[in-house]
Motif scaffolding. Sequence first.
Motif, PDB file in Angstrom:
ATOM      1  N   TYR A   1      26.719  30.772  48.161  1.00  0.00           N
ATOM      2  CA  TYR A   1      27.938  30.394  48.873  1.00  0.00           C
ATOM      3  C   TYR A   1      28.585  29.220  48.146  1.00  0.00           C
ATOM      4  O   TYR A   1      27.917  28.237  47.817  1.00  0.00           O
ATOM      5  CB  TYR A   1      27.624  29.999  50.313  1.00  0.00           C
ATOM      6  N   HIS A   2      29.871  29.348  47.907  1.00  0.00           N
ATOM      7  CA  HIS A   2      30.623  28.306  47.216  1.00  0.00           C
ATOM      8  C   HIS A   2      31.402  27.503  48.263  1.00  0.00           C
ATOM      9  O   HIS A   2      32.274  28.041  48.940  1.00  0.00           O
ATOM     10  CB  HIS A   2      31.560  28.919  46.185  1.00  0.00           C
ATOM     11  N   ILE A   3      31.065  26.229  48.363  1.00  0.00           N
ATOM     12  CA  ILE A   3      31.634  25.365  49.385  1.00  0.00           C
ATOM     13  C   ILE A   3      32.653  24.415  48.759  1.00  0.00           C
ATOM     14  O   ILE A   3      32.419  23.853  47.686  1.00  0.00           O
ATOM     15  CB  ILE A   3      30.533  24.542  50.089  1.00  0.00           C
ATOM     16  N   ARG A   4      33.760  24.230  49.475  1.00  0.00           N
ATOM     17  CA  ARG A   4      34.772  23.246  49.053  1.00  0.00           C
ATOM     18  C   ARG A   4      35.220  22.464  50.283  1.00  0.00           C
ATOM     19  O   ARG A   4      35.676  23.042  51.269  1.00  0.00           O
ATOM     20  CB  ARG A   4      35.958  23.949  48.391  1.00  0.00           C
ATOM     21  N   ILE A   5      35.061  21.157  50.205  1.00  0.00           N
ATOM     22  CA  ILE A   5      35.464  20.265  51.296  1.00  0.00           C
ATOM     23  C   ILE A   5      36.563  19.338  50.765  1.00  0.00           C
ATOM     24  O   ILE A   5      36.383  18.691  49.727  1.00  0.00           O
ATOM     25  CB  ILE A   5      34.272  19.437  51.802  1.00  0.00           C
TER      26      ILE A   5
END
Length: 262
Positions: free
Chosen positions: A208-212
């Motif tokens: 899973y590629h997370i961007r915050i």
Amino acid sequence: MLIKADFLFRTEWNSLSKIEVTLAKLIEMKKITLIFMLFISISTGFSQVLPAKKKAKTSKSELIYADRFEKDLQNWQAEFEQPETSSMILKDGKMDVSTSRGATIWFKHKLSGNVVITYTVRAIDAGGANDRGSDLNVFWMATDPANENLFTRKGKFSEYDNLNLYYVGVGGHDNTTTRFRKYEPGTEKPVLKEYTDQEHLLTGNKDYHIRIKVKNGQTQYYLNDVLYFDLKDTTPYSEGYFGFRTTNSHQQFSDFKIRKIE
């Protein structure tokens, strides 16, 4: 003979005069045509240049932190509820975290201002002691109003109730819910948004590629480029610490980056 020759001379002269006049007219027409074409060309050029739209301003970003998990884990502080049955190690270019109970893995550097945090994470579900496709969670912009030193806890989830922070839990409660909260000491930590459908829950052994993103009072959480949560905060947290959070789980983290944005 002289009369005939004179007649022929005058006839030829008149013919030449007519040819000259015709040529002069053709030349004049050609000049007019060239001038007209030049005018059209210039006019067209102006029509293309004048209405041209300005290029959209490109948002600038600066990479301020990056960890490929190749050398050491000196940038990270682990808080394990059961340290004797939990671990944080480097494995094949990843930070491998396995915990039998609650755990928070803090990034030691304090963040401030407008930033974008990105990383890749996988919940391992391969039959290991702590393998479980659940609780892919995260804290960000975390501060302790009562203590400048944030790293004083031992991994139990309730220990973090008195912090200021944003929290997302993906696949919480045995992979039955995905939630977004804002922690404010003295409040009930209300759920700001929640998903319970399968599409928003976890699949084990999947990256899973997370961007915050935190920008000018707004914070957003993306998973695989899909916007899950979006908060325009009236009392935003503009500085604090970032931390991976989980419980009874085995997860691997890679390609961690933080960028400063305008």
